[in-house]
Scaffold this active site. Structure first.
Site, mmCIF file in Angstrom:
data_model
loop_
_atom_site.group_PDB
_atom_site.id
_atom_site.type_symbol
_atom_site.label_atom_id
_atom_site.label_comp_id
_atom_site.label_asym_id
_atom_site.label_seq_id
_atom_site.Cartn_x
_atom_site.Cartn_y
_atom_site.Cartn_z
ATOM 1 N N ARG A 122 -8.835 -1.401 -7.344
ATOM 2 C CA ARG A 122 -9.883 -0.873 -8.223
ATOM 3 C C ARG A 122 -10.107 0.597 -7.910
ATOM 4 O O ARG A 122 -11.062 0.981 -7.239
ATOM 5 C CB ARG A 122 -11.152 -1.705 -8.077
ATOM 6 C CG ARG A 122 -10.992 -3.070 -8.719
ATOM 7 C CD ARG A 122 -12.271 -3.850 -8.834
ATOM 8 N NE ARG A 122 -12.121 -4.941 -9.778
ATOM 9 C CZ ARG A 122 -13.056 -5.851 -10.017
ATOM 10 N NH1 ARG A 122 -14.212 -5.799 -9.385
ATOM 11 N NH2 ARG A 122 -12.847 -6.816 -10.900
ATOM 12 N N GLN A 127 -7.557 1.826 -13.602
ATOM 13 C CA GLN A 127 -8.525 1.165 -14.469
ATOM 14 C C GLN A 127 -7.879 0.593 -15.722
ATOM 15 O O GLN A 127 -8.218 -0.509 -16.163
ATOM 16 C CB GLN A 127 -9.640 2.136 -14.853
ATOM 17 C CG GLN A 127 -10.639 2.381 -13.731
ATOM 18 C CD GLN A 127 -11.763 3.310 -14.158
ATOM 19 O OE1 GLN A 127 -11.591 4.131 -15.052
ATOM 20 N NE2 GLN A 127 -12.909 3.183 -13.520
ATOM 21 N N ASP A 130 -6.278 -2.870 -15.130
ATOM 22 C CA ASP A 130 -7.123 -3.874 -14.493
ATOM 23 C C ASP A 130 -7.252 -5.129 -15.360
ATOM 24 O O ASP A 130 -8.150 -5.237 -16.194
ATOM 25 C CB ASP A 130 -8.499 -3.270 -14.208
ATOM 26 C CG ASP A 130 -9.406 -4.181 -13.406
ATOM 27 O OD1 ASP A 130 -9.017 -5.336 -13.143
ATOM 28 O OD2 ASP A 130 -10.507 -3.731 -13.033
ATOM 29 N N SER A 133 -10.598 -7.224 -15.081
ATOM 30 C CA SER A 133 -11.724 -6.730 -15.877
ATOM 31 C C SER A 133 -11.530 -7.001 -17.368
ATOM 32 O O SER A 133 -12.462 -7.442 -18.057
ATOM 33 C CB SER A 133 -11.925 -5.229 -15.641
ATOM 34 O OG SER A 133 -12.387 -4.989 -14.335
ATOM 35 N N TYR A 230 -16.524 -5.901 -4.170
ATOM 36 C CA TYR A 230 -16.633 -7.345 -4.328
ATOM 37 C C TYR A 230 -17.810 -7.881 -3.522
ATOM 38 O O TYR A 230 -18.284 -7.261 -2.570
ATOM 39 C CB TYR A 230 -15.350 -8.052 -3.864
ATOM 40 C CG TYR A 230 -14.146 -7.738 -4.712
ATOM 41 C CD1 TYR A 230 -13.946 -8.372 -5.927
ATOM 42 C CD2 TYR A 230 -13.198 -6.801 -4.294
ATOM 43 C CE1 TYR A 230 -12.833 -8.097 -6.709
ATOM 44 C CE2 TYR A 230 -12.081 -6.515 -5.067
ATOM 45 C CZ TYR A 230 -11.916 -7.171 -6.275
ATOM 46 O OH TYR A 230 -10.815 -6.892 -7.037
#
Length: 379
Positions: A122, A127, A130, A133, A230
């Site tokens: 991350r 991004q 990902d 996500s 996390y």
């Protein structure tokens, strides 16, 4: 370079690893793309659209894999598929490596280089790659839709000549990407929304979406987040205090959505049988962690369970796949963004930079060995 896109063999997997948009981009990089016939059917993409984008349609997995340098999948290849992939080829998929060390060993022994998209770090440059996500966003949205469907009542407050209908109360447990999307969706649908998470940073996010934050905010809570963003596993003492708070709150809710996951571990139990029993008849719990053991006592993967007091526990598996067309489009873009970094623009061939941080984070097997430090066999 030849890229193969396979039809997923898992009966619960309707997604596909490439869409016409990304096929065109791969061809633009100088690659030949072969798509197994029917690969996109469940995601609403017929073979003709792949052909129009420039792909060749293969009648079987054998044909698609013949001479393929790179294999794109949604899920980890099974034993039969591994046997058809040429030695030295690269597979990129959601590999689900935790608890499947034998499958990783088999991939290594087959001489296949594998990358797990869900291990993407991350960081800013990753991004767009990902997958956790992109897919969790859809899961959070769908969880509210599924919960509302099972609830069978309206979510927003309605004032009518016949009287006022109160707004439904929705409680989101776990405020990661899925949880935030669930909050936003439930608010758009007019519900009164509350949410909880063990990470302090989520309080502001929850409140910015118009929901109320519910948590025991002690010293442990203030430090309950890893450097990677996390959730940490909380102490038994904290879990007890949080459970008491949640117990009183959950009894008043109409819909509860749980999203809590800890990478590499079973899902934490958040909702006990006693809490389920305290809810009103007709209430609904949607457990997005059911495939990892579930957050809700009594949840069953792939089932909607109605317990004695008339409360429903929804345990749909592969929730992003319930929006297969959208999920495939986003996943395919994640894949393309990563693969593009692995292709040499001059030779138009795979040229993996093995010391790149994205590669090191996601590479599971290479040159006949399991190379990822988290999954290497213990001495």
């Amino acid at each position: 370079m030849r890229i193969a896109v396979l039809t997923e063999t898992d009966p619960i997997e309707p997604r596909v690893a490439a869409v016409p948009e990304t096929v065109k981009k791969f061809i633009g990089l100088g690659s030949d793309v072969v798509v197994q016939s029917g690969a996109g059917a469940k995601a609403g993409v017929p073979d003709g659209e792949y052909e129009a984008a420039g792909a060749k349609i293969a009648g079987s997995a054998d044909e698609a894999l013949s001479g393929a340098d790179l294999v794109l999948k949604v899920r980890r290849p099974n034993a039969e598929e591994l046997g058809k992939i040429q030695k030295g080829a690269t597979v990129i998929a959601i590999m689900d490596p935790y608890g499947h060390e034998d499958e990783l060993k088999a991939a290594a022994e087959a001489g296949v280089n594998t990358f797990a998209m869900e291990l993407m770090p991350r960081i800013t440059r990753a991004q767009v790659m990902d997958v956790l996500s992109s897919q969790a966003n859809l899961a959070g949205y769908r969880a509210v839709v599924d919960g509302a469907a099972e609830y069978g009542r309206s979510l927003p407050m309605m004032m009518t000549a016949a009287g006022t209908v109160p707004a439904a109360r929705i409680f989101i447990m776990g405020v990661g990407v899925a949880g935030l999307q669930a909050i936003a969706t439930a608010r758009r649908m007019g519900a009164v929304v509350t949410a909880t998470d063990v990470r302090p940073a989520t309080k502001e996010q929850v409140e910015s979406l118009g929901a109320k934050f519910v948590a025991v905010e002690d010293d442990e809570f203030k430090q309950a987040e890893t450097s990677g963003g996390y959730a940490k596993e909380m102490s038994a003492e904290y879990q007890k205090k949080q459970a008491e708070l949640v117990k009183g709150h959950i009894a008043k809710q109409d819909i509860v959505i749980t999203t809590a996951l800890i990478p590499g571990r079973p899902a934490p139990k958040l909702v006990s049988e006693e809490m389920v029993a305290s809810m009103k008849p007709g209430s609904v719990l949607v457990d997005l962690a059911v495939e990892r053991g579930g957050n809700v006592a009594g949840a069953k993967a792939g089932e909607i369970v109605t317990v004695g007091n008339g409360v429903k526990i929804v345990g749909h598996v592969n929730v992003p796949g319930r929006l297969a067309a959208t999920a495939s489009s986003l996943y395919a873009r994640n894949l393309y963004a990563f693969v593009e970094t692995l292709i040499d623009k001059e030779s138009k061939a795979l040229a993996v930079q093995w010391d790149d941080e994205l590669v090191k984070a996601t590479n599971l097997t290479r040159d006949g060995q399991v190379v990822h430090p988290n999954f290497q066999p213990k001495a």
